[in-house]
Design a protein around this motif. Structure first.
Motif, PDB file in Angstrom:
ATOM      1  N   GLY A  61       0.815  -1.195   0.000  1.00  0.00           N
ATOM      2  CA  GLY A  61       0.000   0.000   0.000  1.00  0.00           C
ATOM      3  C   GLY A  61       0.854   1.252   0.000  1.00  0.00           C
ATOM      4  N   TYR A  62       0.313   2.313  -0.574  1.00  0.00           N
ATOM      5  CA  TYR A  62       1.037   3.589  -0.654  1.00  0.00           C
ATOM      6  C   TYR A  62       0.033   4.732  -0.733  1.00  0.00           C
ATOM      7  CZ  TYR A  62       4.232   7.193  -2.516  1.00  0.00           C
ATOM      8  OH  TYR A  62       4.961   8.350  -2.720  1.00  0.00           O
ATOM      9  N   ASN A  63       0.307   5.791  -0.004  1.00  0.00           N
ATOM     10  CA  ASN A  63      -0.484   7.022  -0.093  1.00  0.00           C
ATOM     11  C   ASN A  63      -1.944   6.837   0.332  1.00  0.00           C
ATOM     12  OD1 ASN A  63      -0.557   9.775  -0.519  1.00  0.00           O
ATOM     13  ND2 ASN A  63      -0.930   9.641  -2.712  1.00  0.00           N
ATOM     14  N   ASN A  64      -2.197   5.850   1.168  1.00  0.00           N
ATOM     15  CA  ASN A  64      -3.534   5.617   1.719  1.00  0.00           C
ATOM     16  C   ASN A  64      -3.379   4.765   2.975  1.00  0.00           C
ATOM     17  OD1 ASN A  64      -6.125   4.907   2.409  1.00  0.00           O
ATOM     18  ND2 ASN A  64      -6.709   4.156   0.382  1.00  0.00           N
ATOM     19  N   GLU A  65      -3.410   5.402   4.131  1.00  0.00           N
ATOM     20  CA  GLU A  65      -3.100   4.700   5.377  1.00  0.00           C
ATOM     21  C   GLU A  65      -4.132   3.637   5.738  1.00  0.00           C
ATOM     22  OE1 GLU A  65      -2.084   7.267   8.577  1.00  0.00           O
ATOM     23  OE2 GLU A  65      -0.251   7.977   7.580  1.00  0.00           O
ATOM     24  N   GLU A  66      -5.281   3.643   5.081  1.00  0.00           N
ATOM     25  CA  GLU A  66      -6.270   2.587   5.324  1.00  0.00           C
ATOM     26  C   GLU A  66      -5.764   1.223   4.837  1.00  0.00           C
ATOM     27  OE1 GLU A  66     -10.024   3.646   3.698  1.00  0.00           O
ATOM     28  OE2 GLU A  66     -10.232   5.464   4.922  1.00  0.00           O
ATOM     29  N   LEU A  67      -4.707   1.229   4.044  1.00  0.00           N
ATOM     30  CA  LEU A  67      -4.157  -0.015   3.485  1.00  0.00           C
ATOM     31  C   LEU A  67      -2.986  -0.548   4.312  1.00  0.00           C
ATOM     32  CD1 LEU A  67      -4.056   1.086  -0.273  1.00  0.00           C
ATOM     33  CD2 LEU A  67      -5.908  -0.099   0.929  1.00  0.00           C
ATOM     34  N   LYS A  68      -2.736   0.037   5.470  1.00  0.00           N
ATOM     35  CA  LYS A  68      -1.534  -0.280   6.247  1.00  0.00           C
ATOM     36  C   LYS A  68      -1.398  -1.748   6.621  1.00  0.00           C
ATOM     37  CE  LYS A  68       0.300   3.823   8.496  1.00  0.00           C
ATOM     38  NZ  LYS A  68       0.545   4.500   9.784  1.00  0.00           N
ATOM     39  N   ASN A  69      -2.486  -2.413   6.883  1.00  0.00           N
ATOM     40  CA  ASN A  69      -2.412  -3.773   7.413  1.00  0.00           C
ATOM     41  C   ASN A  69      -2.632  -4.855   6.359  1.00  0.00           C
ATOM     42  OD1 ASN A  69      -1.992  -2.803  10.077  1.00  0.00           O
ATOM     43  ND2 ASN A  69      -4.197  -2.397  10.246  1.00  0.00           N
ATOM     44  N   LEU A  70      -2.530  -4.491   5.101  1.00  0.00           N
ATOM     45  CA  LEU A  70      -2.753  -5.465   4.033  1.00  0.00           C
ATOM     46  C   LEU A  70      -1.443  -6.041   3.516  1.00  0.00           C
ATOM     47  CD1 LEU A  70      -5.542  -3.686   1.940  1.00  0.00           C
ATOM     48  CD2 LEU A  70      -5.813  -5.506   3.620  1.00  0.00           C
ATOM     49  N   ASP A  71      -1.361  -7.346   3.419  1.00  0.00           N
ATOM     50  CA  ASP A  71      -0.300  -8.080   2.743  1.00  0.00           C
ATOM     51  C   ASP A  71       1.109  -7.708   3.187  1.00  0.00           C
ATOM     52  OD1 ASP A  71       0.463 -10.140   1.084  1.00  0.00           O
ATOM     53  OD2 ASP A  71       0.498  -8.937  -0.721  1.00  0.00           O
ATOM     54  N   ARG A  72       1.979  -7.326   2.254  1.00  0.00           N
ATOM     55  CA  ARG A  72       3.409  -7.195   2.553  1.00  0.00           C
ATOM     56  C   ARG A  72       3.737  -5.973   3.398  1.00  0.00           C
ATOM     57  NH1 ARG A  72       6.906 -10.497  -0.525  1.00  0.00           N
ATOM     58  NH2 ARG A  72       8.579  -9.418   0.572  1.00  0.00           N
ATOM     59  N   GLY A  73       2.848  -4.994   3.415  1.00  0.00           N
ATOM     60  CA  GLY A  73       3.151  -3.831   4.228  1.00  0.00           C
ATOM     61  C   GLY A  73       2.775  -2.539   3.544  1.00  0.00           C
ATOM     62  N   TYR A  74       3.245  -1.463   4.130  1.00  0.00           N
ATOM     63  CA  TYR A  74       2.866  -0.129   3.690  1.00  0.00           C
ATOM     64  C   TYR A  74       4.119   0.708   3.470  1.00  0.00           C
ATOM     65  CZ  TYR A  74       0.402   4.356   3.620  1.00  0.00           C
ATOM     66  OH  TYR A  74      -0.093   5.578   3.254  1.00  0.00           O
ATOM     67  N   ILE A  75       4.170   1.386   2.345  1.00  0.00           N
ATOM     68  CA  ILE A  75       5.301   2.260   2.027  1.00  0.00           C
ATOM     69  C   ILE A  75       4.918   3.681   2.397  1.00  0.00           C
ATOM     70  CG2 ILE A  75       6.858   3.085   0.217  1.00  0.00           C
ATOM     71  CD1 ILE A  75       6.151   0.503  -1.349  1.00  0.00           C
ATOM     72  N   LYS A  76       5.477   4.163   3.470  1.00  0.00           N
ATOM     73  CA  LYS A  76       5.199   5.541   3.874  1.00  0.00           C
ATOM     74  C   LYS A  76       5.953   6.509   2.980  1.00  0.00           C
ATOM     75  CE  LYS A  76       4.763   8.490   7.930  1.00  0.00           C
ATOM     76  NZ  LYS A  76       4.924   8.574   9.409  1.00  0.00           N
ATOM     77  N   ARG A  77       7.218   6.170   2.734  1.00  0.00           N
ATOM     78  CA  ARG A  77       8.056   6.917   1.787  1.00  0.00           C
ATOM     79  C   ARG A  77       9.011   5.948   1.114  1.00  0.00           C
ATOM     80  NH1 ARG A  77       8.576  12.129   1.317  1.00  0.00           N
ATOM     81  NH2 ARG A  77      10.701  11.862   0.534  1.00  0.00           N
ATOM     82  N   PHE A  78       9.294   6.179  -0.158  1.00  0.00           N
ATOM     83  CA  PHE A  78      10.264   5.340  -0.846  1.00  0.00           C
ATOM     84  C   PHE A  78      11.688   5.676  -0.428  1.00  0.00           C
ATOM     85  CE2 PHE A  78       6.676   4.676  -3.687  1.00  0.00           C
ATOM     86  CZ  PHE A  78       6.800   3.325  -3.969  1.00  0.00           C
ATOM     87  N   ASP A  79      11.892   6.901  -0.019  1.00  0.00           N
ATOM     88  CA  ASP A  79      13.206   7.313   0.441  1.00  0.00           C
ATOM     89  C   ASP A  79      13.587   6.497   1.680  1.00  0.00           C
ATOM     90  OD1 ASP A  79      15.562   8.667   0.855  1.00  0.00           O
ATOM     91  OD2 ASP A  79      14.622  10.369   1.856  1.00  0.00           O
ATOM     92  N   GLY A  80      14.565   5.637   1.533  1.00  0.00           N
ATOM     93  CA  GLY A  80      14.994   4.807   2.635  1.00  0.00           C
ATOM     94  C   GLY A  80      14.262   3.474   2.733  1.00  0.00           C
ATOM     95  N   PHE A  81      13.258   3.246   1.874  1.00  0.00           N
ATOM     96  CA  PHE A  81      12.529   1.973   1.899  1.00  0.00           C
ATOM     97  C   PHE A  81      13.360   0.914   1.187  1.00  0.00           C
ATOM     98  CE2 PHE A  81       9.493  -1.106   0.215  1.00  0.00           C
ATOM     99  CZ  PHE A  81       8.745  -1.395   1.347  1.00  0.00           C
ATOM    100  N   ASP A  82      13.645  -0.184   1.865  1.00  0.00           N
ATOM    101  CA  ASP A  82      14.512  -1.216   1.251  1.00  0.00           C
ATOM    102  C   ASP A  82      13.956  -2.618   1.457  1.00  0.00           C
ATOM    103  OD1 ASP A  82      14.912  -1.470   3.922  1.00  0.00           O
ATOM    104  OD2 ASP A  82      17.098  -1.173   3.883  1.00  0.00           O
ATOM    105  N   ASN A  83      12.631  -2.736   1.580  1.00  0.00           N
ATOM    106  CA  ASN A  83      12.027  -4.047   1.838  1.00  0.00           C
ATOM    107  C   ASN A  83      11.785  -4.871   0.580  1.00  0.00           C
ATOM    108  OD1 ASN A  83      12.055  -3.339   4.480  1.00  0.00           O
ATOM    109  ND2 ASN A  83       9.844  -3.147   4.724  1.00  0.00           N
ATOM    110  N   PHE A  84      12.140  -4.347  -0.574  1.00  0.00           N
ATOM    111  CA  PHE A  84      11.954  -5.140  -1.792  1.00  0.00           C
ATOM    112  C   PHE A  84      13.020  -6.227  -1.898  1.00  0.00           C
ATOM    113  CE2 PHE A  84       9.956  -1.112  -3.561  1.00  0.00           C
ATOM    114  CZ  PHE A  84       8.674  -1.598  -3.434  1.00  0.00           C
TER     115      PHE A  84
END
Length: 207
Positions: free
Chosen positions: A184-207
């Motif tokens: 999920g991205y840009n919609n906090e209602e999606l926070k608990n779905l599947d692999r997770g939630y990307i708050k910001r791509f800057d520093g995101f390394d879960n791929f």
């Protein structure tokens, strides 16, 4: 480790939702505000659905009237004319995701799968000079669930190494039915779905 990323467009790459809200108000300006507001609520809750579905929904579920396919296409074309005029401003690009895409398009297989009209989508990507970051760009009237399936089949992608990034429940459903991961991205209602939630791509390394 993900190798293939399928991107939603509206709300993930382009901050277009306010303009699309306006577009629906404009094409249905001859109807009652209460009826149009009901459509906008449906539109906002179902960002991944195409305008064709939303136009039919407006007539069949809000107005309780039938609508011909030709009339749906007329409304969709009027909507597209407005979008092509208003959405080519690069200031509408979401810099967080665009920076990630620019920095990583050689490291992943990037595709766009959107509820937006395909011809319009390709027009906007070209006008915004971002089309070359993606192997292919796909949109409606083909439903997103089918677009994802077709891409997986065409390129024989490994589902365990493929994910979809989106901002609506429809995006999650398109990933789930095709057996791929969802972020999920840009919609906090999606926070608990599947692999997770990307708050910001800057520093995101879960791929």
């Amino acid at each position: 480790m993900m190798k293939t990323i399928l991107w939603d467009f509206d709300g993930v790459i382009l901050d277009s939702m306010p303009v699309r809200d306006w577009g629906f108000k404009e094409i249905f300006k001859d109807f009652k505000p209460k009826q149009v507001n009901a459509l906008l609520n449906f539109h906002k809750a179902n960002g991944g659905l195409s305008r064709y579905v939303k136009i039919r929904y407006f007539y069949e579920h809000i107005l309780n009237e039938s609508i011909s396919e030709a009339r749906v296409l007329d409304y969709a074309e009027a909507f597209s004319v407005l979008m092509k005029k208003e959405l080519t401003n690069p200031e509408n690009l979401i810099l967080d995701s665009i920076s990630f895409i620019k920095d990583n398009f050689r490291n992943y297989n990037f595709h766009i799968v959107s509820g937006s009209d395909q011809e319009e989508l390709r027009f906007l990507c070209k006008a915004l000079s971002i089309e070359h970051y993606f192997i292919s760009i796909h949109g409606s009237p083909t439903p997103k669930k089918q677009l994802v399936k077709d891409l997986l089949d065409q390129y024989n992608y490994n589902k365990e190494k493929t994910c979809l990034i989106g901002d609506s429940i429809n995006d999650f459903e398109a990933s789930e039915v095709n057996g791929i991961s969802f972020y999920g991205y840009n919609n906090e209602e999606l926070k608990n779905l599947d692999r997770g939630y990307i708050k910001r791509f800057d520093g995101f390394d879960n791929f």
